[in-house]
Scaffold this active site. Structure first.
Site, PDB file in Angstrom:
ATOM      1  N   ALA A  66       0.860  -1.182   0.000  1.00 54.25           N
ATOM      2  CA  ALA A  66       0.000   0.000   0.000  1.00 54.25           C
ATOM      3  C   ALA A  66       0.892   1.226   0.000  1.00 54.25           C
ATOM      4  O   ALA A  66       2.048   1.169   0.439  1.00 54.25           O
ATOM      5  CB  ALA A  66      -0.868  -0.014   1.251  1.00 54.25           C
ATOM      6  N   GLY A 109       0.352  -4.922   0.714  1.00 57.96           N
ATOM      7  CA  GLY A 109      -0.876  -4.849  -0.100  1.00 57.96           C
ATOM      8  C   GLY A 109      -0.655  -5.422  -1.501  1.00 57.96           C
ATOM      9  O   GLY A 109      -1.592  -5.937  -2.118  1.00 57.96           O
ATOM     10  N   GLU A 112      -1.121  -8.976  -1.096  1.00 59.41           N
ATOM     11  CA  GLU A 112      -2.564  -9.223  -0.918  1.00 59.41           C
ATOM     12  C   GLU A 112      -3.294  -9.174  -2.258  1.00 59.41           C
ATOM     13  O   GLU A 112      -4.184  -9.982  -2.523  1.00 59.41           O
ATOM     14  CB  GLU A 112      -3.157  -8.210   0.077  1.00 59.41           C
ATOM     15  CG  GLU A 112      -2.677  -8.499   1.492  1.00 59.41           C
ATOM     16  CD  GLU A 112      -3.081  -7.452   2.505  1.00 59.41           C
ATOM     17  OE1 GLU A 112      -2.828  -6.257   2.257  1.00 59.41           O
ATOM     18  OE2 GLU A 112      -3.643  -7.816   3.553  1.00 59.41           O
ATOM     19  N   GLU A 132       4.509  -5.409   6.925  1.00 57.29           N
ATOM     20  CA  GLU A 132       3.709  -4.461   7.709  1.00 57.29           C
ATOM     21  C   GLU A 132       4.155  -4.405   9.169  1.00 57.29           C
ATOM     22  O   GLU A 132       4.113  -3.357   9.804  1.00 57.29           O
ATOM     23  CB  GLU A 132       2.218  -4.850   7.671  1.00 57.29           C
ATOM     24  CG  GLU A 132       1.511  -4.484   6.382  1.00 57.29           C
ATOM     25  CD  GLU A 132       1.575  -5.568   5.330  1.00 57.29           C
ATOM     26  OE1 GLU A 132       2.492  -6.416   5.386  1.00 57.29           O
ATOM     27  OE2 GLU A 132       0.709  -5.565   4.430  1.00 57.29           O
TER      28      GLU A 132
END
Ligand code: CO8
Length: 258
Positions: A66, A109, A112, A132
């Protein structure tokens, strides 16, 4: 087809291509970029000419997570009001096969997003991980759930707690990716596979995808009931008539997706 700023989109020979295109920041997934990706997937899902979707990344990475700059100052109320994961949830509603062709950094992300694909082709230089924890947070777009369902609790915890990347070889070993290929032929090999899938009867493809998705969430009994209904449903399709007739007539079937 919509206009996109952060991705490149192309359709050719029944395949819809989505290429993440913020290479300067290793395709860090801003919220707008995620929305574009999902919009492009939905466009392809509605387009009768497209049978399979391939997603890849431009530059050194598939996606390094992200966009940290975008979320560094966020707070829970802002997250709640933004409701950004609504866009992620829409990916699970895409009916057509999504094949990821991932290389380089596939982190946070980005990992993911890769785990949202139905099939993953990985370049030998791909690195998968959830860093993370090193930022004082944890995955939020399904990472803890999808990784655990793929590789089991103990191994998933090891990766999530350490936050260290796993090599493409390890990812293959644990069933996280389907195939490992040399970086220079990643797209070519993915396309070859996608073209094979694109020849299959589209209704079977989508009802199989749906049934396999249920296998992840349902009990065996519930899953089998679901499978049975989809099996029955295909007997109302023209492709079932054509497939079985072609077998009996000893010729190749001509599937039309009806
Ligand atoms: N966000 C924003 N910018 C990034 C990100 C990122 N995730 N990753 C890399 N960049 C930027 C860098 O800041 C740098 O920009 P600039 O040139 O302007 O300084 C540029 O990309 C190139 O990166 P590096 O210079 O750092 O390249 P290196 O080869 O030295 O290092 C690494 C590559 C190891 C991948 C390093 O960039 C890195 O550690 N990146 C962050 C990885 C990370 O922590 N990812 C997890 C983010 S958190 C997350 O994903 C939570 C998911 C929650 C749900 C999903 C919501 C969308």
């Amino acid at each position: 087809m919509s206009n996109f700023q952060y991705i490149n989109v192309l359709s050719r020979n029944s395949i819809g291509y989505i290429n993440l295109n913020r290479p300067k920041v290793l395709n860090a997934l801003s919220r707008s970029m995620v929305r574009e990706i999902v919009n492009a997937m939905e466009d392809f899902d509605q387009n009768d000419e497209i049978k399979v979707i391939i997603m890849s990344g431009e530059g050194r990475a598939f996606a390094a997570g992200a966009d940290i700059d975008e979320m560094a100052e966020d707070d829970p109320v802002r997250f709640e009001l933004l409701n950004q994961f609504k866009d992620w949830d829409r990916i699970a509603l895409i009916k057509k096969p999504i094949i990821g062709a991932v290389h380089g950094f596939t982190l946070g992300g980005g990992f993911e997003l890769a785990l949202c694909c139905d099939i993953l082709f990985a370049a030998e230089n791909a690195q998968f991980g959830f860093p993370e924890i090193k930022l004082g947070v944890m995955p939020g777009a399904g990472g803890t759930q999808r990784l655990t369902k793929l590789m089991g609790k103990t191994k998933a915890l090891e990766w999530l707690w350490l936050g260290e990347p796993m090599s493409a070889k390890e990812a293959l070993h644990y069933g996280v990716v389907n195939r490992l290929v040399a970086p220079e032929i990643l797209l070519e090999e993915t396309v070859r596979f996608a073209e094979k899938i694109a020849m299959q009867p589209p209704l079977s493809l989508r009802l199989i995808k749906e049934a396999v998705q249920k296998a992840v969430d349902y009990s065996l009994y519930e899953g089998m009931q679901f499978e049975r209904k989809n099996f029955y449903l295909l007997f109302s399709s023209q492709d079932q008539k054509e497939g079985m007739k072609a077998f009996i007539e000893k010729r190749k079937p001509n599937f039309e997706g009806k």
